[in-house]
Design a protein around this motif. Structure first.
Motif, PDB file in Angstrom:
ATOM      1  N   CYS A  81      -1.169  -2.447  -4.408  1.00  0.00           N
ATOM      2  CA  CYS A  81      -0.756  -1.877  -5.697  1.00  0.00           C
ATOM      3  C   CYS A  81       0.343  -2.737  -6.312  1.00  0.00           C
ATOM      4  O   CYS A  81       1.342  -3.041  -5.651  1.00  0.00           O
ATOM      5  CB  CYS A  81      -0.253  -0.457  -5.474  1.00  0.00           C
ATOM      6  SG  CYS A  81       0.482   0.263  -6.937  1.00  0.00           S
ATOM      7  N   ASP A 124       2.504  -1.903  -8.408  1.00  0.00           N
ATOM      8  CA  ASP A 124       3.748  -1.152  -8.633  1.00  0.00           C
ATOM      9  C   ASP A 124       4.486  -0.835  -7.331  1.00  0.00           C
ATOM     10  O   ASP A 124       5.532  -0.196  -7.346  1.00  0.00           O
ATOM     11  CB  ASP A 124       3.434   0.166  -9.362  1.00  0.00           C
ATOM     12  CG  ASP A 124       2.771  -0.083 -10.701  1.00  0.00           C
ATOM     13  OD1 ASP A 124       3.200  -1.027 -11.382  1.00  0.00           O
ATOM     14  OD2 ASP A 124       1.825   0.643 -11.047  1.00  0.00           O
ATOM     15  N   TRP A 125       3.926  -1.262  -6.208  1.00  0.00           N
ATOM     16  CA  TRP A 125       4.508  -0.973  -4.889  1.00  0.00           C
ATOM     17  C   TRP A 125       5.933  -1.508  -4.771  1.00  0.00           C
ATOM     18  O   TRP A 125       6.232  -2.596  -5.260  1.00  0.00           O
ATOM     19  CB  TRP A 125       3.633  -1.620  -3.813  1.00  0.00           C
ATOM     20  CG  TRP A 125       4.137  -1.505  -2.406  1.00  0.00           C
ATOM     21  CD1 TRP A 125       3.852  -0.521  -1.517  1.00  0.00           C
ATOM     22  CD2 TRP A 125       4.994  -2.433  -1.707  1.00  0.00           C
ATOM     23  NE1 TRP A 125       4.480  -0.769  -0.320  1.00  0.00           N
ATOM     24  CE2 TRP A 125       5.189  -1.928  -0.414  1.00  0.00           C
ATOM     25  CE3 TRP A 125       5.624  -3.623  -2.059  1.00  0.00           C
ATOM     26  CZ2 TRP A 125       5.960  -2.577   0.547  1.00  0.00           C
ATOM     27  CZ3 TRP A 125       6.411  -4.271  -1.115  1.00  0.00           C
ATOM     28  CH2 TRP A 125       6.561  -3.747   0.168  1.00  0.00           C
ATOM     29  N   MET A 138       0.818  -1.211   0.000  1.00  0.00           N
ATOM     30  CA  MET A 138       0.000   0.000   0.000  1.00  0.00           C
ATOM     31  C   MET A 138       0.853   1.263   0.000  1.00  0.00           C
ATOM     32  O   MET A 138       2.035   1.235   0.361  1.00  0.00           O
ATOM     33  CB  MET A 138      -0.935  -0.013   1.192  1.00  0.00           C
ATOM     34  CG  MET A 138      -0.242  -0.114   2.509  1.00  0.00           C
ATOM     35  SD  MET A 138      -1.473  -0.251   3.801  1.00  0.00           S
ATOM     36  CE  MET A 138      -0.484   0.283   5.170  1.00  0.00           C
ATOM     37  N   CYS A 139       0.213   2.377  -0.371  1.00  0.00           N
ATOM     38  CA  CYS A 139       0.946   3.632  -0.517  1.00  0.00           C
ATOM     39  C   CYS A 139       1.740   3.969   0.748  1.00  0.00           C
ATOM     40  O   CYS A 139       2.901   4.382   0.655  1.00  0.00           O
ATOM     41  CB  CYS A 139      -0.008   4.767  -0.846  1.00  0.00           C
ATOM     42  SG  CYS A 139      -0.813   4.588  -2.449  1.00  0.00           S
ATOM     43  N   PHE A 166       6.144   6.874  -8.811  1.00  0.00           N
ATOM     44  CA  PHE A 166       6.238   5.820  -9.836  1.00  0.00           C
ATOM     45  C   PHE A 166       5.591   6.288 -11.135  1.00  0.00           C
ATOM     46  O   PHE A 166       6.170   6.197 -12.203  1.00  0.00           O
ATOM     47  CB  PHE A 166       5.581   4.524  -9.341  1.00  0.00           C
ATOM     48  CG  PHE A 166       5.690   3.400 -10.330  1.00  0.00           C
ATOM     49  CD1 PHE A 166       6.862   2.656 -10.415  1.00  0.00           C
ATOM     50  CD2 PHE A 166       4.641   3.088 -11.183  1.00  0.00           C
ATOM     51  CE1 PHE A 166       6.985   1.635 -11.344  1.00  0.00           C
ATOM     52  CE2 PHE A 166       4.758   2.070 -12.112  1.00  0.00           C
ATOM     53  CZ  PHE A 166       5.933   1.334 -12.187  1.00  0.00           C
ATOM     54  N   PHE A 194       7.646   5.010  -3.307  1.00  0.00           N
ATOM     55  CA  PHE A 194       7.262   6.053  -4.265  1.00  0.00           C
ATOM     56  C   PHE A 194       6.266   7.055  -3.685  1.00  0.00           C
ATOM     57  O   PHE A 194       5.874   7.999  -4.352  1.00  0.00           O
ATOM     58  CB  PHE A 194       6.634   5.420  -5.522  1.00  0.00           C
ATOM     59  CG  PHE A 194       7.562   4.506  -6.257  1.00  0.00           C
ATOM     60  CD1 PHE A 194       8.746   4.978  -6.789  1.00  0.00           C
ATOM     61  CD2 PHE A 194       7.256   3.164  -6.409  1.00  0.00           C
ATOM     62  CE1 PHE A 194       9.620   4.138  -7.470  1.00  0.00           C
ATOM     63  CE2 PHE A 194       8.120   2.310  -7.084  1.00  0.00           C
ATOM     64  CZ  PHE A 194       9.300   2.794  -7.615  1.00  0.00           C
ATOM     65  N   PHE A 195       5.819   6.837  -2.437  1.00  0.00           N
ATOM     66  CA  PHE A 195       4.757   7.669  -1.862  1.00  0.00           C
ATOM     67  C   PHE A 195       5.330   8.949  -1.263  1.00  0.00           C
ATOM     68  O   PHE A 195       6.231   8.909  -0.420  1.00  0.00           O
ATOM     69  CB  PHE A 195       4.022   6.866  -0.781  1.00  0.00           C
ATOM     70  CG  PHE A 195       2.822   7.557  -0.210  1.00  0.00           C
ATOM     71  CD1 PHE A 195       1.879   8.153  -1.032  1.00  0.00           C
ATOM     72  CD2 PHE A 195       2.627   7.604   1.170  1.00  0.00           C
ATOM     73  CE1 PHE A 195       0.764   8.784  -0.505  1.00  0.00           C
ATOM     74  CE2 PHE A 195       1.514   8.222   1.704  1.00  0.00           C
ATOM     75  CZ  PHE A 195       0.581   8.814   0.866  1.00  0.00           C
ATOM     76  N   CYS A 225       5.145   2.561   0.736  1.00  0.00           N
ATOM     77  CA  CYS A 225       5.774   2.458  -0.591  1.00  0.00           C
ATOM     78  C   CYS A 225       6.868   3.509  -0.752  1.00  0.00           C
ATOM     79  O   CYS A 225       6.721   4.657  -0.334  1.00  0.00           O
ATOM     80  CB  CYS A 225       4.699   2.653  -1.659  1.00  0.00           C
ATOM     81  SG  CYS A 225       5.354   2.636  -3.333  1.00  0.00           S
ATOM     82  N   CYS A 236       2.593  10.239  -6.350  1.00  0.00           N
ATOM     83  CA  CYS A 236       3.154   8.910  -6.612  1.00  0.00           C
ATOM     84  C   CYS A 236       4.342   9.106  -7.546  1.00  0.00           C
ATOM     85  O   CYS A 236       4.163   9.502  -8.706  1.00  0.00           O
ATOM     86  CB  CYS A 236       2.119   7.985  -7.249  1.00  0.00           C
ATOM     87  SG  CYS A 236       2.864   6.438  -7.825  1.00  0.00           S
ATOM     88  N   ARG A 272      -3.856   3.501  -2.315  1.00  0.00           N
ATOM     89  CA  ARG A 272      -3.952   2.085  -2.678  1.00  0.00           C
ATOM     90  C   ARG A 272      -3.606   1.190  -1.486  1.00  0.00           C
ATOM     91  O   ARG A 272      -2.706   1.505  -0.694  1.00  0.00           O
ATOM     92  CB  ARG A 272      -2.984   1.779  -3.828  1.00  0.00           C
ATOM     93  CG  ARG A 272      -3.171   2.662  -5.053  1.00  0.00           C
ATOM     94  CD  ARG A 272      -4.363   2.240  -5.870  1.00  0.00           C
ATOM     95  NE  ARG A 272      -4.197   0.920  -6.417  1.00  0.00           N
ATOM     96  CZ  ARG A 272      -3.594   0.668  -7.575  1.00  0.00           C
ATOM     97  NH1 ARG A 272      -3.110   1.652  -8.293  1.00  0.00           N
ATOM     98  NH2 ARG A 272      -3.478  -0.565  -8.026  1.00  0.00           N
TER      99      ARG A 272
HETATM  100  S1  SF4 Z   1       3.464   2.909  -6.746  1.00  0.00           S
HETATM  101 FE1  SF4 Z   1       1.408   2.279  -6.027  1.00  0.00          FE
HETATM  102  S2  SF4 Z   1       1.648   1.995  -3.801  1.00  0.00           S
HETATM  103 FE2  SF4 Z   1       3.423   3.186  -4.505  1.00  0.00          FE
HETATM  104  S3  SF4 Z   1       2.791   5.344  -4.171  1.00  0.00           S
HETATM  105 FE3  SF4 Z   1       2.311   4.792  -6.309  1.00  0.00          FE
HETATM  106  S4  SF4 Z   1       0.135   4.157  -6.211  1.00  0.00           S
HETATM  107 FE4  SF4 Z   1       0.926   4.102  -4.092  1.00  0.00          FE
END
Ligand code: SF4
Length: 202
Positions: free
Chosen positions: A190, A192-193, A153-154, A176, A159-160, A157, A174, A187
């Motif tokens: 996710c 892409d996490w 989850m964000c 990513f 990337f958050f 993560c 995000c 999320r």
């Molecule tokens: S990659 Fe997915 S989990 Fe990570 S910040 Fe972006 S949306 Fe959230």
């Protein structure tokens, strides 16, 4: 400095815990009703849902993700294999993959029950955002305490970037996808996490 919660805060925490327990009870009843419909135990349903979402996985990965013991995961996988819903691919480690019938059943059971979605739909968008924000923070806290497995989850993560934009509807970023987003898009699972570096090391 005294950081103990005041009596009023403690009472609110207990009310929230009582509310969560009531919702948990409804979900448990639904899980057992689903068992009647599909012949699957809740753990077997969760394994199929996991394989549908993430593709083939090892026994250890499945057990870790669902926070069950290796023997419990192994028994459930054996039952699913006997029903023709998963294939066990020999190797080190052994990999479990869903069959076409397993994917079809997982798709049928993937939807949340209508009554639950309807109850959430009755909340205002602001209340839904606040609810999701609170749930996300609770899950992150339980993860830090090792009480539940790490969810993708964000909040956890790499990337958050929380609260970096002035737009109150889309304050987070995000990295990513390089885009701003709001609480309603936080999320909980996710694809892409990626773990933060200090969490990978730990
Ligand atoms: S990659 Fe997915 S989990 Fe990570 S910040 Fe972006 S949306 Fe959230």
């Amino acid at each position: 400095m005294n950081t103990a919660p005041a009596a009023g805060e403690r009472a609110t925490a207990e009310l929230v815990a009582t509310g969560l327990a009531k919702i948990g009870l409804v979900l448990r009843h639904e899980a057992w009703a689903e068992r009647e419909r599909t012949g699957l135990t809740p753990t077997q349903s969760q394994i199929l849902a996991l394989l549908r979402a993430r593709g083939p996985a090892s026994l250890a990965a499945i057990a870790g993700e669902l926070a069950v013991s290796l023997p419990t995961a192994s028994d459930s996988i054996a039952s699913l294999a006997a029903k023709g819903l998963v294939d066990k691919r020999p190797g080190r480690p052994l990999v479990v993959a869903p069959t076409t019938a397993g994917l079809r059943l997982a798709q049928r059971t993937a939807r949340w029950p209508d009554f639950l979605l309807e109850a959430i739909d009755e909340l205002t968008p602001e209340d839904q955002s606040a609810f999701l924000r609170g749930l996300t923070a609770m899950i992150a806290s339980l993860q830090r305490r090792g009480r539940i497995p790490v969810a993708r989850m964000c909040a956890s993560c790499r990337f958050f970037r929380p609260n970096v934009h002035p737009d109150p509807l889309r304050p987070h970023h995000c990295a990513f996808v390089d885009a701003p987003f709001g609480d309603r898009q936080l999320r909980l699972d996710c694809s892409d996490w990626q773990a933060r570096e200090h969490e990978e090391a730990g």
